[in-house]
Each structure stands twice: as C-alpha cells, then as structure tokens.
Scaffold this motif. Structure first.
Motif, PDB file in Angstrom:
ATOM      1  N   PRO A  49       0.792  -1.231   0.000  1.00 49.60           N
ATOM      2  CA  PRO A  49       0.000   0.000   0.000  1.00 49.60           C
ATOM      3  C   PRO A  49       0.821   1.276   0.000  1.00 49.60           C
ATOM      4  O   PRO A  49       0.271   2.365  -0.146  1.00 49.60           O
ATOM      5  CB  PRO A  49      -0.813  -0.112   1.291  1.00 49.60           C
ATOM      6  CG  PRO A  49       0.075  -0.905   2.198  1.00 49.60           C
ATOM      7  CD  PRO A  49       0.783  -1.893   1.314  1.00 49.60           C
ATOM      8  N   TRP A  54      -1.567   4.268  -5.528  1.00 47.27           N
ATOM      9  CA  TRP A  54      -2.819   4.226  -4.773  1.00 47.27           C
ATOM     10  C   TRP A  54      -3.362   5.623  -4.524  1.00 47.27           C
ATOM     11  O   TRP A  54      -2.621   6.599  -4.474  1.00 47.27           O
ATOM     12  CB  TRP A  54      -2.606   3.604  -3.397  1.00 47.27           C
ATOM     13  CG  TRP A  54      -2.134   2.199  -3.330  1.00 47.27           C
ATOM     14  CD1 TRP A  54      -0.858   1.760  -3.540  1.00 47.27           C
ATOM     15  CD2 TRP A  54      -2.906   1.044  -2.980  1.00 47.27           C
ATOM     16  NE1 TRP A  54      -0.780   0.400  -3.343  1.00 47.27           N
ATOM     17  CE2 TRP A  54      -2.024  -0.062  -2.993  1.00 47.27           C
ATOM     18  CE3 TRP A  54      -4.237   0.828  -2.638  1.00 47.27           C
ATOM     19  CZ2 TRP A  54      -2.440  -1.359  -2.690  1.00 47.27           C
ATOM     20  CZ3 TRP A  54      -4.658  -0.452  -2.331  1.00 47.27           C
ATOM     21  CH2 TRP A  54      -3.771  -1.533  -2.369  1.00 47.27           C
ATOM     22  N   TRP A  80      -6.361   1.366  -6.840  1.00 47.21           N
ATOM     23  CA  TRP A  80      -5.006   0.841  -6.998  1.00 47.21           C
ATOM     24  C   TRP A  80      -4.711   0.681  -8.470  1.00 47.21           C
ATOM     25  O   TRP A  80      -5.580   0.296  -9.258  1.00 47.21           O
ATOM     26  CB  TRP A  80      -4.877  -0.526  -6.321  1.00 47.21           C
ATOM     27  CG  TRP A  80      -3.641  -1.269  -6.755  1.00 47.21           C
ATOM     28  CD1 TRP A  80      -2.389  -1.146  -6.254  1.00 47.21           C
ATOM     29  CD2 TRP A  80      -3.560  -2.230  -7.822  1.00 47.21           C
ATOM     30  NE1 TRP A  80      -1.514  -1.973  -6.935  1.00 47.21           N
ATOM     31  CE2 TRP A  80      -2.207  -2.647  -7.905  1.00 47.21           C
ATOM     32  CE3 TRP A  80      -4.480  -2.767  -8.710  1.00 47.21           C
ATOM     33  CZ2 TRP A  80      -1.772  -3.580  -8.840  1.00 47.21           C
ATOM     34  CZ3 TRP A  80      -4.058  -3.687  -9.656  1.00 47.21           C
ATOM     35  CH2 TRP A  80      -2.718  -4.094  -9.702  1.00 47.21           C
TER      36      TRP A  80
END
Length: 804
Positions: A479, A671, A684
């Motif tokens: 992430p 992201w 994403w």
C-alpha cells in the motif's frame, strides 16, 4: 366327371341358418375377449413401471436465479433452464386462451384424451410402423414433458395415454394448465410464459396484450422455426391461425372474448425488444454474489435456482467506475507506449533466444505472466505466433484492442524477435498453440463504499469486464504511504501525538536499514505531524511507529479489518506489507464513519422462488475502533493531503475530501484512498507481475484521476458537505513552525484541531524574546540549509517515498 360336376352345380345352395350366425358371433365374442385380455395384459406390461403423477403436485422445475443491483436492475442470471414459475392467477386470460386455441381448444371439455385423434394416430402409426402422427392434448403433453422420455415409440404412447387419464383424476384442469404454461419451450433457451414474455417483449406475463400473447402461443409448435427473432413472418402467420381459431370457437368456447378484440389483435403492433447487451457491466459483483448464494443455500438448491439476489451495487455507478478505470489506463498506456507497435530490437537483430527450440519447453499455466518472443505475424488471421521458453502460443490482435487503437495489422504490430509480456487465456491441446493474452499495460482496481452502511456501491477488479481475477478482492499489494494514516490514527488515539506535534525529519539508521524520504536530499528538521502527512515524509512515519511500536500498529490495523499478514517491523509504516484493496478501503471507511468499523456488505437480500426471505449468515459484528472525535482529527489531517499535499489533484472534485496517496518502491503500486462525508473510495493501479508503472508515475498521477471521477459520479448532484465536527474536538491557535500555542498577536498563527485535553500548554516565543541557544547557533554559522533543485527527470517532489 362331367355329370358329377353338373349335378353338383345343379344342387340348390343352403341358406345361412341362425345357428351358423350364432356360431360366428360366438367366435367373434371369444376373439374380442381374447383381444381385450391381450390388450389389458399389454397395458399392464407397458405400464408396470410407470411414474406416479402424485409428484407433479410438488412441481419444482429448475428456475432462473437473478442477481440484481440495489435498484432491481439485472446484473446477471444463473440457470440450468431459463424459467420463472408463475402461478396460474398471474397468467392473463389472453395468454391462456391463445394457448388453448393453439394446442387444445377442448381442454376444459375432455378428460385428458382426444379419442378420435388417438384412433387416427394409432392407425397411421401401425401402417407406417412408427410414431408418425401426434394427437396430444395439453394433458398428454404435460405427461410427455414431465414424466416420460421424449422417445417416439408405441409403448411410450401407451404409457402417455395411461398417465394422462391418471393425471386428470389427480389434478384439476387449472393445475394441469399451470404445469404446461410454465414448462413449455419458447426457444432461445427460454421456458415458460414468464421467461418468454421477458425475452421477447421485456415485460411480465400479466402485461401481455392479445396480439403479443397469440404470437407467443404459436412458438412451442416449433421453437426454432417460429421464433419471432429468427423468422418474424412465420411467427406472424402462425399467430393469424391462432387468432382465427379464437374467432371460430369464440361463441361456443369463450363467449366473453369479444370479436373486435380478436380483430384488433390481428393488426396489433408487435415490437420484439432488442437482445440485451452481451457485455457484462458488473461481473465481479455477479460472481461474488453467486458464490455467496451457493454457500448459503447449498449445491442442490443452488442448481434448482429460482432465487433473487439483491446486491448493494449501484449499476449506474458501477458503469461509471469501470469507464473511468478503462479511460485512465488507456491514457497511462499512451504516456508510456504500452501498446503496439512493439519496440523492435536495435539494429533489427532478432533476440538470441527467439524461436530457438528449448530442451524442455516450459509448462504453461493459467495466471502467471510470461515473456514471449514473436516468431511470426500472420496478416490473414491477424495473429502473432509466439515462443514462450520453447512453448508455442498465439495472440489474436482482435483480443488486444486496448493495445492496438490504430488497428495495426499483425505484421505492423510486431516483428520477429520482438518481446512482449503475455498471460495464458487457454492451454493448447494435442500440440496446438496456447491462447495468449497481451499484458502490455497495467491493471487497476476500484472500490466504492457507503461509510454509513458499508454497502459496496461499486467494485471494479480490472480493465476487462470478466469473471476472472478480481484485483479489488483477491490481489494483495504493497500500500505504500496509504498505510501511514493507520499509524498516525493510532498515534492520535494514544494521545501521544496531535496534528501539531513536531517530529524530527532527519536521517536515521535502524540496524542495517536506512529509510529515506522521496526527496533524499531534503530534510525538514522538526515538522508538524499535519505537514508531514500532507507531504508524505517517510522518516516522520518511521519515528512515529517506533514510538508506538510496530506490534501495536499491527493490532490496530487488524481492528480496522486488515486480514493479510503484517510484518511487525518499522518498514510497516511505509506500507511494506501487502493488503487487499477492499480491506484498506474499508479501513478508511472507519475514519469516515466516526471510528466505527463494520464488514462490507455486498448482498442485501435473498428471496427464494416463493418470495420468502432467505436468512443471511451472521457477519462479524461492528466495533468501535476509535471515538468520533479521534476519527475526526484523523480526517482533518487527511484533508490537508488534498488541500495542498500529494493528493492535490483531487481538488478537481470541488468538495471537501480527505485521503492519502501511496506509491510503492519503483512505482510498482500507485494508490489513492480517500473519502467525502458521503462516500469512500479506494483505487489501486499496477502491473500484475509487479513491474514498474514507468517514470514519473505515482499515486497522485495514476490513481487520483480515477478516484476523482468515480467519487464525482457517486456524489452526482448531492450538495457539497463539510465533515461534521463531533463533540470532544476543540480548536486552538498555534504557531505553524513549533506547533505550540500562538502568542498574542502572532501574525501567521493558524487554527488547529485537538482532542480535548491534548491542546499544547506551552506558548511559542514572540520575536522580541531571543532564545540564547538559537543566538549561539546563528553566531556559529548554523543557518538553515537550502535543498538542491530536483532533477528534471525525477517524479513529482510531493510524491511518496518508495517502500524499502
């Protein structure tokens, strides 16, 4: 001899006596009895293993299961046979009379058998030695459809006659007609009058006109030849015959049917609706809902079907989300040349390994991405022949439209020796080439959630609308900096940090790991937490997780719904552990929902074929992870990311928003996670095989545009709302440099939000009060450093630092 013959011929003939007649009659009677006994024996033999008609009282044929969006729009169907059973009360009289006129006008008068017709059919069958002619009533057709095999033999016909009589003795006429109208085939895989009405006219059966009903009633005689989609003229000729039969028998059979109605139907307008679009808009939702239904009701009930599954998705928003994903991925392709024609080897030289036989060809599998070499190009079939480590594959350019917008021929798209990345769509059999799928460009996932209900409003798992790999749910990716808010949220909750807390941004080494900022040459020194989040400064995030402890952050992330394994180490602060996009989006929804976590909801309701609600399995109960005040402070910090930080491109939305960009190491993942008071969305972008997205790509560039378009579609025309401030939050004037309380009259003081009890107690020094330590440093020449200019080929200096 002649005299004998003459005397014989001259004798008078004897008249038939009554005795002789009686003998003949007796013989015929005996033969009749014997014939009857043989017939009874034959019937007994043929009917010895007949099925029971009692089971038709429990008529439960396979039905269509429909999966719909939150507003009832169809997402897809599951079926063994496309059928929707409707009670006889819902079938209009015009449909019933049209079927009777077409198939069995005397249905309500006879007892299941048409005896004159049977005699004619049997005689012809005997003459021709086969079942050549039918004389079936509706009752017989029900028997044939539901109790017997479709074979055309004399023994099956006898069974049909026996069962027809039994059926008439067991069920009422309306019950038999109910079975027939729901069982018969109307072509194109549609069974029963309700499915036929939907398929041809896009309406429920009770809304049919006489013209439409009489057209449908003619189809079952020959569903292939009389389908109005295939042969409208033939269907209309059959319709005219049925309407003629209605007119001929109206007076004796259906006196309530007016003659003018029939005449109007002959000229009534018939509009066959276009076939539905073949492209699925929400295959990801369809497959998830389908699996959930199967898990709840079991395999047998699932196969029988008849369910209506109402999902949480909004089909309009789903279409907008997919369109945004597709549009922005195509733009990214164009930025980096991820399309045909391929870049040829320098000097036109063929790759050393291209086309060379491999001692042991690779065992191709579905899923992985491979490097393929172009062996040849065939313009006739517009196909590229590929070599994948000795294995053969073929790539059809018609299946690579995304990467061939100029519609280049195969020979123009690639030359022998060119390399490209592909996946395998189908394995080759018996020496045939495998079917390859071009993987030139990246993929994306988008999730939209209502923070109040946790309803999934849209979910896109990739560029193509397929039922394959769903990246929103199945993928696990780093992430990057989108994980930082989880660290900072725990800091706010612990009361160890506030938005005004200053944290040192300076080089540091932890064992053998030396984290760096994206701007490796620049360090801000002591910087307020709010500014560190807005600028996505990595070294600040590392120092905060060090203070809180990685183990505590992992535990907090789990409370926010992250289920993937998280490494309890300092790099976790920079998003070094993989997460599912849908789970990270729902974690942000917890901030938007005032600190209350709840599981996402995809299925709102399931009803069975009888309209009864099916109980859904109990989901994980909601839990309070943070107080409303704590969640609001986190939201306020994340608003700074949009107002002037790495997510500034989201200002295009034109309404208050909070969020965080993320870019993993070498831009392998881009992201943006963000929300408004009404909706939460996560996006994403990345390659499935974790290649770099390309120079200058980042969360702010690759993901924010998709997020902005999707959220704009979700908000639609809703008024722009500010995030509500809950109780427990106070505002204080602070010094923007030190984070301390502003002194009276401070010209550049700013407002900052705090949890009650966490407002700084110390006041910043005014300019007229000189700190001795600062004075000494200035005399020794320790002034502020000036950062060198950023290299021209580096990404946006406000972007995120790669994860370690």
């Amino acid at each position: 001899m002649n005299r004998k013959k003459a005397s014989k011929a001259s004798r008078p003939r004897k008249k038939n006596s009554p005795v002789r007649w009686l003998r003949w009659l007796g013989a015929l009677a005996v033969l009749g009895v014997i014939g009857a006994l043989v017939g009874v024996a034959m019937l007994a033999f043929v009917a010895r293993d007949l099925p029971t008609v009692e089971e038709l009282k429990r008529y439960r044929p396979p039905e269509t299961t429909r999966i719909v969006d939150r507003n009832g729009a169809l997402l897809g169907e599951v079926f063994a046979e496309r059928r929707t059973v409707v009670p006889i009360e819902r079938i209009p009289r015009v449909m019933i009379l049209s079927v009777l006129a077409a198939e069995d006008a005397d249905f309500y008068q006879h007892q299941g058998l048409d005896y004159p017709g049977i005699v004619r059919a049997v005689l012809r069958d005997v003459v021709e030695g086969r079942a050549a002619q039918g004389a079936s009533t509706i009752t017989q057709q029900v028997v044939k459809l539901l109790l017997l095999s479709p074979e055309r033999t004399l023994s099956r016909k006898i069974k049909e006659l026996v069962l027809a009589r039994r059926l008439e003795q067991t069920l009422t006429k309306d019950e038999i007609l109910f079975l027939y109208l729901n069982q018969i085939n109307f072509g194109h895989g549609r069974y029963g009058v309700e499915e036929a009405s939907r398929f041809y006219f896009d309406k429920h059966v009770e809304a049919l006109t006489l013209a439409e009903a009489s057209l449908l009633a003619g189809i079952p005689q020959s569903p292939t030849q009389l389908s109005p989609r295939r042969n409208l003229d033939a269907a209309k000729r059959r319709q005219k015959l049925i309407l003629g039969q209605l007119a001929a028998k109206r007076a004796t059979h259906w006196p309530d049917l007016r003659a003018e109605e029939i005449e109007a139907a002959k000229d009534g307008k018939i509009e066959i609706v276009p076939l539905p679009e073949s492209e699925e808009t929400a295959p990801e939702i369809f497959m998830l809902a389908r699996k959930m239904l199967r898990d709840i009701v079991g395999e047998e009930a699932f196969r029988r079907g008849g369910y209506t599954v109402k999902t949480s998705v909004d089909l309009r928003l789903q279409a907008a989300a997919r369109a945004s994903v597709v549009r922005n991925l195509v733009d990214l392709d164009a930025r980096h040349g991820y399309r045909f024609p391929l870049s040829h080897p320098k000097g036109g030289k063929t790759s050393a390994s291209a086309g060379k036989p491999s001692p042991k060809p690779v065992d191709l599998k579905l899923g992985p991405t491979y490097t393929a070499h172009v062996v040849s190009a065939d313009d006739a079939t517009n196909t590229l022949t590929l070599d994948i480590e000795g294995a053969k594959a073929a790539l059809a350019l018609k299946d690579a439209v995304r990467f061939n917008p100029k519609e280049l021929k195969a020979s123009e798209a690639a030359k022998p020796g060119d390399t490209l990345r592909v996946s395998i769509a189908a394995l080759g059999e018996n020496g045939d080439a495998a079917v390859a799928h071009a993987e030139l460009g990246p993929e994306a996932a988008a999730v939209v959630i209502d923070p109040r209900t946790r309803d999934v409003l849209a979910l896109v798992g990739g560029y193509e609308a397929t039922t394959g790999f769903n990246r929103a749910v199945q993928a696990t990716r780093q992430p990057g900096s989108t994980f930082k808010p989880i660290v900072y949220a725990l800091g706010i909750k612990s009361r160890r940090f506030t938005p005004a807390t200053t944290v040192l941004d300076a080089p540091a080494v932890y064992d053998q790991w030396q984290p760096k900022n994206f701007e490796t040459w620049n360090h801000a020194g002591a910087i307020r937490l709010r500014d560190a989040v807005a600028q996505s400064i990595n070294l600040v995030a590392v120092r905060v997780i060090e203070e809180l402890s990685p183990v505590a952050v992992v535990d907090f992330a789990k409370k926010l719904g992250i289920t993937t394994p998280l490494d309890p180490s300092l790099p976790l602060a920079l998003g070094a552990s993989d997460v599912h996009p849908v789970e990270l989006t729902n974690a942000y929804a917890t901030f938007a929902a005032g600190g209350r976590w709840a599981p996402v909801r995809l299925v709102l309701e399931i009803r069975d074929r009888n309209g009864q609600v099916v109980k859904l399995p109990a989901s994980e109960p909601p839990r309070v992870v943070m107080s409303e005040a704590e969640a609001y402070v986190v939201t306020s910090i994340l608003e700074s990311v949009v107002k002037g930080g790495t997510g500034a491109a989201a200002q295009k939305l034109g309404r208050p928003a909070a969020g965080k960009t993320g870019t993993s190491n070498q831009a392998r993942d881009a992201w943006f996670m963000g929300y408004t008071p009404n909706v939460v969305a996560g996006v994403w972008v990345g390659f499935d095989d974790r290649r770099s997205l390309g120079r200058r790509e980042s969360g702010g560039r690759a993901a924010v545009p998709i997020w902005t378009e999707v959220v704009a579609a979700a908000e639609d025309k809703a008024p722009a709302l500010a995030f509500p401030v809950p109780s427990g939050v106070v505002t204080a004037r602070i010094d923007p440099k030190s984070g301390l309380l502003a002194y009276d009259g401070m010209p550049d003081a700013i407002d900052e939000v705090f949890l009650e009890g966490t407002v700084p107690t110390e006041t910043a020094r005014s300019p007229d009060r000189v700190d001795a330590r600062t004075f000494l440093m200035e005399q020794l020449g320790g002034g502020a450093r000036t950062a060198p200019p950023a290299p021209a080929n580096e990404p946006d200096p406000h972007d995120d630092e790669p994860t370690p």
